[in-house]
Design a protein around this motif. Structure first.
Motif, short mmCIF file in Angstrom:
data_model
loop_
_atom_site.label_atom_id
_atom_site.label_comp_id
_atom_site.label_asym_id
_atom_site.label_seq_id
_atom_site.Cartn_x
_atom_site.Cartn_y
_atom_site.Cartn_z
N THR A 18 0.91 -0.96 -0.04
CA THR A 18 0.18 0.14 0.13
C THR A 18 1.17 1.19 -0.49
O THR A 18 1.74 1.09 0.68
N ARG A 19 0.67 2.09 -0.76
CA ARG A 19 0.46 3.91 -0.72
C ARG A 19 0.13 4.12 0.24
O ARG A 19 -0.67 4.30 0.46
N LYS A 20 0.37 5.89 0.81
CA LYS A 20 -0.10 6.57 0.74
C LYS A 20 -0.81 7.65 0.62
O LYS A 20 -2.22 7.84 0.79
N THR A 21 -1.52 7.67 -1.05
CA THR A 21 -2.01 8.22 -1.91
C THR A 21 -3.95 6.88 -2.15
O THR A 21 -3.34 5.82 -2.01
N ARG A 22 -4.83 7.87 -1.87
CA ARG A 22 -6.19 6.55 -2.32
C ARG A 22 -6.52 7.35 -3.29
O ARG A 22 -6.38 8.48 -4.58
N PRO A 23 -7.21 6.07 -4.40
CA PRO A 23 -7.84 5.81 -5.73
C PRO A 23 -8.23 7.36 -5.25
O PRO A 23 -9.48 6.93 -4.19
N LEU A 24 -9.08 7.62 -6.56
CA LEU A 24 -10.22 8.84 -6.94
C LEU A 24 -11.55 7.68 -6.62
O LEU A 24 -11.83 6.45 -7.04
N ASN A 140 -3.46 14.02 -5.26
CA ASN A 140 -3.53 14.47 -4.23
C ASN A 140 -4.40 15.88 -4.67
O ASN A 140 -4.69 16.54 -3.83
N LEU A 141 -3.95 16.08 -5.85
CA LEU A 141 -4.91 17.82 -7.04
C LEU A 141 -6.13 17.75 -6.86
O LEU A 141 -6.76 17.85 -6.40
N ALA A 142 -6.71 15.60 -6.87
CA ALA A 142 -7.63 15.86 -7.43
C ALA A 142 -8.24 15.10 -6.35
O ALA A 142 -10.00 15.68 -6.13
N ASN A 143 -7.41 14.35 -5.18
CA ASN A 143 -8.67 14.46 -4.52
C ASN A 143 -8.18 15.87 -2.43
O ASN A 143 -8.20 15.44 -1.48
N ASN A 144 -8.10 16.31 -3.32
CA ASN A 144 -7.75 17.58 -1.66
C ASN A 144 -7.15 17.54 -1.66
O ASN A 144 -7.22 18.30 0.10
N GLY A 145 -6.03 16.86 -1.64
CA GLY A 145 -4.44 17.12 -0.73
C GLY A 145 -3.97 15.64 0.24
O GLY A 145 -4.10 16.49 0.93
N GLN A 146 -5.24 14.90 -0.47
CA GLN A 146 -5.79 13.66 0.69
C GLN A 146 -4.30 13.69 1.86
O GLN A 146 -3.92 13.57 2.89
N SER A 147 -3.84 12.94 0.58
CA SER A 147 -2.21 12.47 0.92
C SER A 147 -1.01 13.76 2.09
O SER A 147 -0.21 13.40 3.19
N TRP A 148 -1.45 14.64 1.28
CA TRP A 148 -0.21 15.76 1.45
C TRP A 148 -0.75 15.80 3.17
O TRP A 148 -0.02 16.31 4.27
N ARG A 149 -1.89 16.45 2.97
CA ARG A 149 -2.40 16.96 4.39
C ARG A 149 -2.60 15.54 5.91
O ARG A 149 -1.72 16.16 6.69
N GLU A 178 3.18 23.46 -12.12
CA GLU A 178 3.87 24.18 -11.21
C GLU A 178 2.46 25.23 -10.91
O GLU A 178 2.22 25.95 -10.33
N ASP A 179 1.39 24.94 -11.61
CA ASP A 179 -0.14 25.92 -11.79
C ASP A 179 0.08 25.67 -10.81
O ASP A 179 -1.20 26.69 -10.25
N GLN A 180 -0.75 24.70 -11.11
CA GLN A 180 -1.85 23.44 -10.65
C GLN A 180 -1.43 23.24 -8.79
O GLN A 180 -1.94 23.87 -8.38
N LEU A 181 -0.08 23.27 -8.87
CA LEU A 181 0.00 23.61 -7.26
C LEU A 181 -0.02 24.79 -5.83
O LEU A 181 -0.22 24.57 -5.49
N ARG A 182 0.93 25.85 -7.64
CA ARG A 182 0.41 27.18 -6.67
C ARG A 182 -1.07 27.51 -6.60
O ARG A 182 -1.81 28.01 -5.64
N VAL A 183 -2.02 27.43 -7.15
CA VAL A 183 -3.52 26.98 -6.86
C VAL A 183 -3.19 26.28 -5.33
O VAL A 183 -4.83 26.83 -4.94
N ALA A 184 -3.36 25.06 -5.37
CA ALA A 184 -3.46 24.21 -4.12
C ALA A 184 -3.40 24.71 -2.75
O ALA A 184 -3.69 24.99 -1.96
N GLN A 185 -2.57 25.29 -3.24
CA GLN A 185 -1.19 26.28 -2.08
C GLN A 185 -2.33 26.95 -1.18
O GLN A 185 -2.66 27.41 0.08
N ALA A 186 -2.70 28.12 -2.95
CA ALA A 186 -3.47 29.22 -1.99
C ALA A 186 -5.12 28.68 -1.33
O ALA A 186 -5.85 28.99 -0.53
N GLN A 187 -5.69 27.33 -2.14
CA GLN A 187 -6.70 27.03 -1.47
C GLN A 187 -6.26 25.62 -0.07
O GLN A 187 -7.38 25.55 0.80
N GLY A 188 -5.19 25.89 0.72
CA GLY A 188 -4.82 25.33 1.61
C GLY A 188 -4.99 23.58 1.53
O GLY A 188 -5.22 22.95 2.82
N LEU A 189 -4.56 23.32 0.45
CA LEU A 189 -4.54 21.68 -0.12
C LEU A 189 -3.40 21.32 0.97
O LEU A 189 -3.33 19.98 0.76
N PHE A 190 -2.54 21.79 1.52
CA PHE A 190 -1.06 21.05 1.24
C PHE A 190 -1.09 20.36 3.74
O PHE A 190 -1.79 21.65 4.40
#
Length: 192
Positions: A18-24, A140-149, A178-190
């Motif tokens: 198993t890994r840390k990320t969930r399938p969608l 993670n981008l598609a899962n609202n930062g699941q494993s990052w959070r 890079e663009d997607q990660l900046r948006v995710a940072q602004a959304q608090g997904l980390f």
């Protein structure tokens, strides 16, 4: 024939790593076999964006074998800090054992693919690394930062770990992420 069957049945154990990320859309962790399959398809789909011509069948072959050592070692989250030399030595011992189930010529071929991926010195290996590093980010981008959070992974840690291999292997993919990660940072997904 029996050696090949024994090898393929041994590979079935990768489904249990198993890994840390969930399938969608699923409430479970992905496994390393799913990850390998998905990044092989990602790389195949991204082939037109390779910065230099690559033999995509060679890239796919590397991606299909790159995590086989995890059968013995388990998976380590890509954002882990420290201990990588020890982990890679353990994975090398594992792939030698597992590939050793095959006739020598086949074992040598698969070990060479695994080592090429690890070395990252060919265009194919760099492109394979880009796909490997990108897929957990895309999930993670598609899962609202699941494993990052869940694992306390900061934006800075993600960028530090993934930017070099993705930018080197597929600059167009890095420009997108890079663009997607900046948006995710602004959304608090980390996390962290």
């Amino acid at each position: 024939m029996q050696a090949i069957i024994n090898f393929v049945l041994e590979l079935d154990k990768l489904k249990g790593v198993t890994r840390k990320t969930r399938p969608l859309g699923l409430d479970r962790q992905e496994n390393s076999a799913e990850h390998s399959w998905q990044i092989a398809l990602l790389a195949s789909s991204l082939a037109p964006y390779a910065p230099e011509p690559v033999a995509i069948d060679h890239v796919v072959a590397m991606l299909l074998v790159h995590d086989i050592g995890e059968i013995d070692t388990g998976d380590t989250i890509v954002y882990a800090e420290g201990g990588w030399d020890e982990r890679k030595a353990a994975e090398l011992a594992a792939v030698k054992r597992i590939f050793g189930l095959l006739p020598e010529e086949q074992a040598d071929h698969l070990l060479a693919l695994w080592q090429e991926f690890e070395d990252g010195s060919t265009p194919e290996a760099r492109f394979a690394h880009a796909a490997d590093r990108a897929m957990p980010v895309l999930l993670n981008l598609a899962n609202n930062g699941q494993s990052w959070r869940e694992n306390g992974i900061s934006y800075e840690r993600v960028v530090k770990r993934i930017r070099p291999p993705i930018e080197a292997g597929c600059p167009a993919l890095w420009a997108y992420l890079e663009d997607q990660l900046r948006v995710a940072q602004a959304q608090g997904l980390f996390g962290g």
